[in-house]
Enzyme design. Structure first.
Site, PDB file in Angstrom:
ATOM      1  NE  ARG A 176      -3.825   0.204   2.237  1.00  0.00           N
ATOM      2  CZ  ARG A 176      -4.598   0.614   3.246  1.00  0.00           C
ATOM      3  NH1 ARG A 176      -4.619  -0.065   4.379  1.00  0.00           N
ATOM      4  NH2 ARG A 176      -5.340   1.702   3.131  1.00  0.00           N
ATOM      5  CB  CYS A 234      -1.919   3.376   9.738  1.00  0.00           C
ATOM      6  SG  CYS A 234      -3.318   3.849  10.785  1.00  0.00           S
TER       7      CYS A 234
END
Length: 305
Positions: A176, A234
Site C-alpha cells: 500500500r 496508517c
C-alpha cells in the site's frame, strides 16, 4: 507506565482480586463479526468494545475513515465499559494488538494512567491454559472523567512538512505504501517524505511485540534517534497506534496523525508519492489511481499534486 502486560502477569493480578477492567477489541479491516467472535469466547469479565462505533466518529472525507470521537462521546463509552476513576484497564484483541492499541492510545490521550495491552492477546491467554467465558458482559456504569490532549498529534499540514530532520513513518503494508494496491482509500501511494514501516514487523509469529532491543534497532534503521521528532500514520489512524506502542517500547516517543492516509488522500490538493522510497515515484491523479506526469522530488522540494 509500561504499555504491556503478559498473560501470566494479568492472570496473577486477577487471581489476587485486583480490580481490572478488561476490554475486548475484536476488529479487523473488512470484517464485521467482532462481536460474534467475542460472544463465542473472551477473557472472563471482558467487555466488548466496538471499534467503528465507540472508538471513532462517522467517516468524513475531510477527517478520514475513523476520526477520533469527541471527548464526551468517548467518556460515555468508557463509562459503559464500567471504568471508574483509578481503575486499571487492560485491552486485547486476537490480531496482534493491532486493534486494541487504538483504545490504549485513546485512553492514554484522555489521561488514564494505568492502561495496558495484553501482549499476544487472546492467543497468549489461551496458550497459558487460562479459561474463557462466553456471552455478553454488561458492567455497571462507571464514573470515569476523561481529559484530552495528553498524547502528541500532528495535523495534515504538519505531515506535509514532516521530513528532513524529522521522521514520518507509514505503518501500512508495504504494497500500500508503494502504491501497488489500495483497497479502501481514493488514491494509492504514500505521503511524500514518509518511510515505510509496516506494523506487522513489530510483532513475532505468536503476535507478541518483539523485544525492546530489536524494536530499537528496527527504528534506528529508519533514522529514528533520541533527538528525532517522530510521527506515525496508517490508513485511518488505527494501526498507527500500534506503531506508537512499539516505538515506546523501543524508548522513543511519537506523535499520531489521526486522519492518516484516508484523510490525506481525500484532499485532491495533497500530493501522493509511489514507489519504495519516500520521494520517488509519480503522484497519482486524485480519484483514479493512475499516475500523472511528473515525479516527486527530495526533501526540501515538492511533489506535484
Amino acid at each position: 507506565m509500561p504499555p504491556l502486560i503478559d498473560a501470566a502477569g494479568l492472570h496473577g493480578r486477577l487471581a489476587a482480586g485486583e480490580r481490572i477492567v478488561l476490554l475486548d477489541v475484536r476488529w479487523v479491516l473488512g470484517r464485521t463479526d467482532g462481536r460474534e467472535r467475542y460472544l463465542e469466547g473472551h477473557l472472563p469479565g471482558a467487555v466488548f468494545v466496538d471499534l467503528p462505533t465507540e472508538l471513532a466518529d462517522h467517516a468524513q472525507p475531510a477527517l478520514g475513515r475513523h476520526p477520533l470521537p469527541s471527548t464526551d462521546r468517548f467518556q460515555e463509552a468508557a463509562r459503559r465499559w464500567g471504568i471508574n476513576e483509578g481503575d486499571t484497564v487492560v485491552a486485547y484483541d486476537d490480531s496482534g494488538s493491532m486493534a486494541a492499541a487504538r483504545v490504549w492510545w485513546m485512553l492514554r490521550n484522555a489521561g488514564v494512567a494505568s492502561v495496558y495491552l495484553l501482549d499476544g492477546g487472546l492467543s497468549a491467554w489461551r496458550a497459558e491454559g487460562h479459561l474463557l467465558e462466553t456471552g455478553e458482559v454488561s458492567p455497571g456504569v462507571g464514573n470515569l472523567t476523561l481529559a484530552e490532549g495528553r498524547m502528541p498529534v500532528i495535523s495534515g499540514h504538519e505531515a506535509a512538512h514532516w521530513h528532513g530532520d524529522r521522521v514520518l513513518l507509514d505503518a501500512r503494508a508495504g504494497e500500500r505504501y508503494r502504491g501497488e494496491v489500495e483497497p479502501v482509500d481514493p488514491r494509492a501511494g504514500h505521503i511524500p517524505g514518509a518511510f515505510s514501516a509496516p506494523t506487522t514487523d513489530n510483532i513475532s509469529a505468536a503476535g507478541t511485540f518483539l523485544p525492546a532491543e530489536e524494536l530499537r534497532a528496527r527504528f534506528a534503521g529508519l533514522g529514528v534517534t533520541d533527538e528525532t521528532p517522530v510521527a506515525v500514520y496508517c490508513g485511518s489512524g488505527v494501526t498507527a497506534a500500534h506503531q506508537i506502542v512499539a516505538l515506546e517500547l523501543a524508548g522513543f516517543k511519537a506523535a499520531l496523525f489521526p486522519g492518516s492516509f484516508s484523510q490525506w488522500s481525500n484532499d485532491a490538493g495533497n500530493p501522493v508519492a509511489t514507489g519504495p522510497e519516500p520521494f520517488e515515484g509519480e503522484p497519482a491523479i486524485a480519484g483514479t489511481g493512475r499516475p500523472q506526469t511528473g515525479t516527486a522530488t527530495g526533501a526540501g522540494g515538492s511533489v506535484e499534486p
